[in-house]
Enzyme design. Structure first.
Site, PDB file in Angstrom:
ATOM      1  N   ALA A  11      40.846  33.287  48.697  1.00 18.71           N
ATOM      2  CA  ALA A  11      40.886  34.500  47.859  1.00 18.71           C
ATOM      3  C   ALA A  11      41.906  34.377  46.737  1.00 18.71           C
ATOM      4  CB  ALA A  11      41.212  35.711  48.735  1.00 18.71           C
ATOM      5  N   GLY A  13      41.413  32.724  43.754  1.00 20.56           N
ATOM      6  CA  GLY A  13      40.856  32.467  42.418  1.00 20.56           C
ATOM      7  C   GLY A  13      40.904  33.698  41.519  1.00 20.56           C
ATOM      8  N   ARG A  17      34.562  34.208  35.538  1.00 22.34           N
ATOM      9  CA  ARG A  17      33.234  34.597  35.082  1.00 22.34           C
ATOM     10  C   ARG A  17      33.008  36.110  35.091  1.00 22.34           C
ATOM     11  NH1 ARG A  17      30.720  30.110  39.059  1.00 22.34           N
ATOM     12  NH2 ARG A  17      32.794  30.435  39.937  1.00 22.34           N
ATOM     13  N   THR A  82      39.226  24.762  45.528  1.00 22.58           N
ATOM     14  CA  THR A  82      39.099  25.198  46.923  1.00 22.58           C
ATOM     15  C   THR A  82      39.735  24.194  47.898  1.00 22.58           C
ATOM     16  OG1 THR A  82      36.842  24.305  46.806  1.00 22.58           O
ATOM     17  CG2 THR A  82      37.082  26.682  46.618  1.00 22.58           C
ATOM     18  N   SER A 108      34.703  32.544  52.262  1.00 24.99           N
ATOM     19  CA  SER A 108      34.960  32.709  50.846  1.00 24.99           C
ATOM     20  C   SER A 108      35.149  34.188  50.561  1.00 24.99           C
ATOM     21  CB  SER A 108      33.753  32.160  50.088  1.00 24.99           C
ATOM     22  OG  SER A 108      34.173  31.633  48.879  1.00 24.99           O
ATOM     23  N   ASN A 179      25.124  25.272  49.286  1.00 24.32           N
ATOM     24  CA  ASN A 179      26.311  25.458  50.120  1.00 24.32           C
ATOM     25  C   ASN A 179      26.784  26.896  49.976  1.00 24.32           C
ATOM     26  OD1 ASN A 179      28.880  25.329  51.297  1.00 24.32           O
ATOM     27  ND2 ASN A 179      29.796  24.508  49.406  1.00 24.32           N
ATOM     28  N   ALA A 390      32.556  88.573  44.352  1.00 23.36           N
ATOM     29  CA  ALA A 390      32.422  87.711  43.181  1.00 23.36           C
ATOM     30  C   ALA A 390      33.695  87.743  42.333  1.00 23.36           C
ATOM     31  CB  ALA A 390      31.235  88.163  42.346  1.00 23.36           C
ATOM     32  N   ASN A 396      47.793  81.535  43.249  1.00 27.20           N
ATOM     33  CA  ASN A 396      48.690  80.832  44.181  1.00 27.20           C
ATOM     34  C   ASN A 396      49.848  80.138  43.482  1.00 27.20           C
ATOM     35  OD1 ASN A 396      46.880  79.034  42.970  1.00 27.20           O
ATOM     36  ND2 ASN A 396      47.063  77.566  44.638  1.00 27.20           N
TER      37      ASN A 396
END
Ligand code: UD1
Ligand code: CA
Length: 468
Positions: A11, A13, A17, A82, A108, A179, A390, A396
């Site tokens: 993790a 990288g 892209r 890697t 990965s 892979n 209504a 508050n």
């Protein structure tokens, strides 16, 4: 034994892209960071104490986002590939004087849909085959961009090497089997070969994938397992790929809920996070978002354009169109909306009604109580069987502090009343419409807080005749 496995999650990288400032593994699909999906899968194979995330790019952010899972971290300061990432893991064990686990499962951080069943099958095959490396593979419709598996001759399971797409001779489409970036290693065999990696390739990086060929050259067995579904091994290198995975994951979530008896109309239009739960006979209409840790009971109906995040709804709840519910709890048979806004800390009682253009915050609305139109209720506890007319407002906030409003059971607050907090309105009281209430109202009383009306009969006619 599965317990013989340590797990490393790659993790570190940047995710070039993606063209994003956010580190790749923190991009979200299904409402959760990629890396959290991977950690959840890893935890089905080994406890958090046996899982290490290799982090580097924006390491502090990544660590902060996933530290609550209890996994360990290994820093890869420079991201040289890697293979280089696993060299850091080897050094980490050596520096800490830790015996590495006999086997290592490598995951990965950007392959988030991997299923626990597949990881279990991969680790089992690895042990059964006494392999030095076992690779999870797939044959996707479009293998572009992935490393490719070169199979060995005369052995259905064995692999000769992995070649990266970039390093294929130009014009060579390469074999179709990819892979996944998920592997099991015999740790000693991996560590013995990491030093032999070279960056003499198209990316100038140390490829973990080159370990396959090195092990075969050393006479060790490398095998592959093809995943049952292609989706679970897809990587997320671009935003478009990420959104593809997001859609797959959300569809899988919708399908899980539908299998439990939940009706979801047009599930492709709904945004449902992975952890959301809903019980049988609940109906979700198109264009609904169910986010975070939301739990919905049975026989509910969630109408279109409502967004519900981190909420718990009982059974038989109706949420009409266009409501926003955040960090709220709604009791059985309550009715919400249309266009209601339940903000954090709203506790809506059973059979209560919260109608159109009503906003609640830190409010308990008792059983069967109703606030049906155009109302703001904040920092208030309201009893059972009470009717809020209504346009009623709990005032508050005095500009500095928030104050509490307490309203009893079976109270009738007339329309357009303002209750200036802190204030207590007792049980069985009636507040006349249009009142501004500044003093506590004891039980069973009528309170009027408005100026007296003056009526002058004939006044208009008199004015008209005076003008002539
Ligand atoms: C990698 C594989 C490729 C495979 C694909 C599957 C290599 C050389 N190639 O390619 O065969 O088909 O995954 O998705 O391994 N990372 C680090 N440190 C680094 C570089 C990367 O931790 O120095 C992490 C990344 O954060 C990422 C993972 O390793 O989570 C894979 O890196 P990435 O650059 O995405 O590899 P791919 O080009 O996808
Ligand atoms: Ca990748």
């Amino acid at each position: 034994m599965q317990n013989d496995f340590g797990i490393a999650i790659l993790a570190a990288g940047k995710g070039t892209r993606l063209k994003s400032r956010r580190p790749k593994v923190l991009h979200e699909i299904g409402g959760q960071a990629l890396l959290l999906h991977v950690i959840a899968a890893a935890k089905t194979i080994a406890p958090a104490g046996q899982i290490d995330c290799i982090i580097g790019h924006e390491a502090d952010k990544v660590r902060a986002a996933v530290a609550h899972t209890g996994v360990g971290f290994v820093l890869q300061t420079q991201q040289r590939g890697t293979g280089h990432a696993l060299q850091q893991l080897k050094q980490h064990f050596a520096a800490a004087n830790l015996a590495p686990p006999p086997h290592l499962l490598v995951l990965s951080g950007d392959v988030p849909l991997i299923r626990p069943e597949t990881l279990a099958a991969l680790t089992a095959l690895h042990l059964r085959e006494h392999a030095a490396m076992t690779i999870l593979t797939a044959v996707p419709p479009d293998p572009t961009g992935y490393g490719r598996i070169l199979r060995a001759q005369n052995d259905a399971q064995a692999v000769a090497a992995i070649v990266e797409q970039k390093d294929l001779p130009s014009g060579d489409p390469g074999p179709p089997e990819i892979n996944s970036g998920i592997y099991c290693f015999e740790t000693a065999a991996l560590f013995a070969n990491l030093g032999k990696l070279s960056d003499n390739n198209a990316s100038g990086e140390l490829y973990l994938t080159d370990i396959a060929g090195l092990l075969v050259a050393a006479g060790r067995r490398v095998v592959a397992l093809q995943a049952d579904s292609v989706d679970e091994v897809l990587g997320a290198n671009t935003i478009a790929e990420m959104m593809h995975l997001d859609a797959r994951l959300r569809l899988a979530t919708a399908q899980r809920l539908m299998a439990q008896g939940v009706t979801i109309f047009r599930p492709d239009t709904c945004v449902i996070d992975a952890q959301v739960e809903a019980a049988a006979d609940t109906i979700i209409e198109p264009y609904v978002q169910l986010l975070g840790n939301t739990r919905i009971g049975a026989d509910c109906r969630i109408r279109s354009y409502s967004v519900i995040e981190d909420c718990t709804l009982g059974d038989n709840v109706l949420v009409r169109n266009g409501c926003i519910l955040h960090d709220a709890r709604v009791g059985d048979a309550a009715q919400i909306g249309p266009y209601a806004h339940l903000r954090p800390g709203s506790e809506i009682g059973a059979s209560a009604h919260v109608g159109n253009f009503v906003e609640t915050k830190k409010v308990t609305l008792g059983k069967g109580s109703k606030a049906n139109h155009l109302t703001y209720l904040g920092d208030a506890v309201i009893g059972a069987g009470t009717n809020i007319g209504a346009g009623v407002i709990t005032a508050n906030y005095d500009g500095l502090n928030k104050h509490q409003t307490t309203i009893g059971d079976h109270v009738f607050i007339g329309s357009d009343s303002t209750l200036i907090a802190p204030i207590t309105v007792g049980d069985n009281t009636l507040i006349a419409a249009g009142s501004t209430i500044t003093e506590d109202v004891p039980a069973d009383s009528l309170a009027l807080g408005r100026s007296r009306q003056t009526t002058k009969p004939g006044w208009v006619t008199a004015r008209k005749s005076a003008r002539k």
